[in-house]
Design a protein around this motif. Sequence first.
Motif, PDB file in Angstrom:
ATOM      1  N   VAL A 140       0.974  -0.998   0.145  1.00 60.25           N
ATOM      2  CA  VAL A 140       0.393  -0.025   0.184  1.00 60.25           C
ATOM      3  C   VAL A 140       1.079   0.715   0.146  1.00 60.25           C
ATOM      4  N   TRP A 141       0.163   2.442  -0.765  1.00 62.63           N
ATOM      5  CA  TRP A 141       1.031   3.850  -0.355  1.00 62.63           C
ATOM      6  C   TRP A 141       0.018   4.690   0.228  1.00 62.63           C
ATOM      7  N   PRO A 142       0.874   5.305   0.871  1.00 64.32           N
ATOM      8  CA  PRO A 142       2.022   6.423   1.572  1.00 64.32           C
ATOM      9  C   PRO A 142       2.298   4.838   1.995  1.00 64.32           C
ATOM     10  N   GLU A 146       8.790   8.071   5.444  1.00 65.02           N
ATOM     11  CA  GLU A 146       8.286   9.718   4.677  1.00 65.02           C
ATOM     12  C   GLU A 146       9.609  10.096   4.177  1.00 65.02           C
ATOM     13  N   SER A 147      10.787   9.941   4.434  1.00 65.65           N
ATOM     14  CA  SER A 147      11.986   9.567   3.252  1.00 65.65           C
ATOM     15  C   SER A 147      12.755   9.034   3.755  1.00 65.65           C
ATOM     16  N   TRP A 178       8.470   7.138  -9.302  1.00 70.49           N
ATOM     17  CA  TRP A 178       6.495   7.885  -9.921  1.00 70.49           C
ATOM     18  C   TRP A 178       5.745   7.770  -7.848  1.00 70.49           C
ATOM     19  N   ARG A 179       6.753   7.817  -7.291  1.00 70.65           N
ATOM     20  CA  ARG A 179       5.857   8.194  -6.058  1.00 70.65           C
ATOM     21  C   ARG A 179       6.339   8.293  -5.042  1.00 70.65           C
ATOM     22  N   ALA A 180       8.279   9.249  -5.365  1.00 68.86           N
ATOM     23  CA  ALA A 180       8.991   9.785  -4.334  1.00 68.86           C
ATOM     24  C   ALA A 180       9.515  10.632  -5.016  1.00 68.86           C
ATOM     25  N   GLU A 181       9.822  12.277  -4.325  1.00 71.41           N
ATOM     26  CA  GLU A 181      10.515  12.659  -5.080  1.00 71.41           C
ATOM     27  C   GLU A 181      12.106  12.477  -4.266  1.00 71.41           C
ATOM     28  N   ALA A 182      13.079  11.958  -5.549  1.00 75.79           N
ATOM     29  CA  ALA A 182      14.634  12.333  -5.288  1.00 75.79           C
ATOM     30  C   ALA A 182      15.969  12.869  -5.533  1.00 75.79           C
ATOM     31  N   ARG A 183      16.068  13.114  -4.736  1.00 75.68           N
ATOM     32  CA  ARG A 183      17.732  14.640  -5.009  1.00 75.68           C
ATOM     33  C   ARG A 183      18.695  13.561  -4.704  1.00 75.68           C
ATOM     34  N   ILE A 184      20.173  13.975  -5.445  1.00 77.22           N
ATOM     35  CA  ILE A 184      21.415  13.774  -4.912  1.00 77.22           C
ATOM     36  C   ILE A 184      21.501  15.030  -3.773  1.00 77.22           C
ATOM     37  N   ALA A 208       8.901  10.401  -0.045  1.00 76.10           N
ATOM     38  CA  ALA A 208       7.407   9.466  -0.133  1.00 76.10           C
ATOM     39  C   ALA A 208       6.580  11.062  -0.608  1.00 76.10           C
ATOM     40  N   LEU A 209       5.869  10.711  -2.019  1.00 73.35           N
ATOM     41  CA  LEU A 209       4.864  11.906  -1.924  1.00 73.35           C
ATOM     42  C   LEU A 209       3.567  10.774  -1.405  1.00 73.35           C
TER      43      LEU A 209
END
Length: 281
Positions: A140-142, A146-147, A178-184, A208-209
């Motif tokens: 299931v999502w979320p 949280e991160s 697709w379902r998260a915001e990802a950054r280096i 997590a979005l």
Amino acid sequence: MGAIDNLPPLREVIARHGLAAKKALGQNFLLDLNLTAKIARQAGDLSRCDVLEVGPGPGGLTRGLLAEGARKVLAIEKDPRCLPALEEIAAAFPGRLEVVQGDALEIDPLERLTPPIRVVANLPYNVGTELLVRWLTPEVWPPFWESLTLMFQREVAERIVAQPGSKAYGRLAILAQWRAEARIVMSLPPGAFTPPPKVSSAVVHLTALPAPRHPADPKVLSRVVAAAFNQRRKMLRAALRGLAPDIEDRLAAAGLKPTDRAEQVPLEGFCALARELQAAK
Ligand code: SAM
């Protein structure tokens, strides 16, 4: 002086407990506490969160997480040699560090944590990638987290944040974005670790979005993306032929060109195609 200042330097801890790095466990330790504090800060305000740390080793990052104010840290470590060093840290931060010895791939941490939960880890690369994929594909999502703030080989970090049109773009980028915001958020040279690994590393922060960026069934999306990138040099109409007899029509309905290659298709395009294939069933 904070509790962290009463703990001995990590080099001394490693010598005293005989923690010579084991290659088989992917042990490259971070001994600079300024650096581990900086990594802990990338996870944001931890004061209202429980933190899952996987692979604490001698505890450099663990100290950083506790000093940065984590409400509680649950640390899962496979190497029993590290436990005495971690127990010293637990004693300096009463009631805030729980250490579990075992394989993070086999332990369910959730019964020991209270939401909100953030995950922070400097793990061997193969274990890290396997856990990342699991954390990104829950029932299931979320998700429970949280991160995620995770150290990877630079090359893997680049695959997670890759955009269409680049060689690094593939399944991992789509799964993550697709379902998260990802950054280096940080880059580390080999010399930051003891012993130094062969390649550079980077810390990736994923948030997590609340819901996917574009609607799609996770299983169908995963099948489409796997088929497209398994033959990434082929045009979509050839790579995806096995998914539907009328794949050219489905591609057109999703707004994609049959002559495109997977590398050029944005996340939104894969989601549109997954919806088309499902609707055509
Ligand atoms: N976090 C520490 C640091 O930054 O100095 C140690 C990092 S070291 C790259 C990876 C750690 O993960 C080692 O302590 C190793 O024993 C542990 N480890 C390896 N495989 C593991 C697994 N499957 N489950 C839990 N811990 C694991």
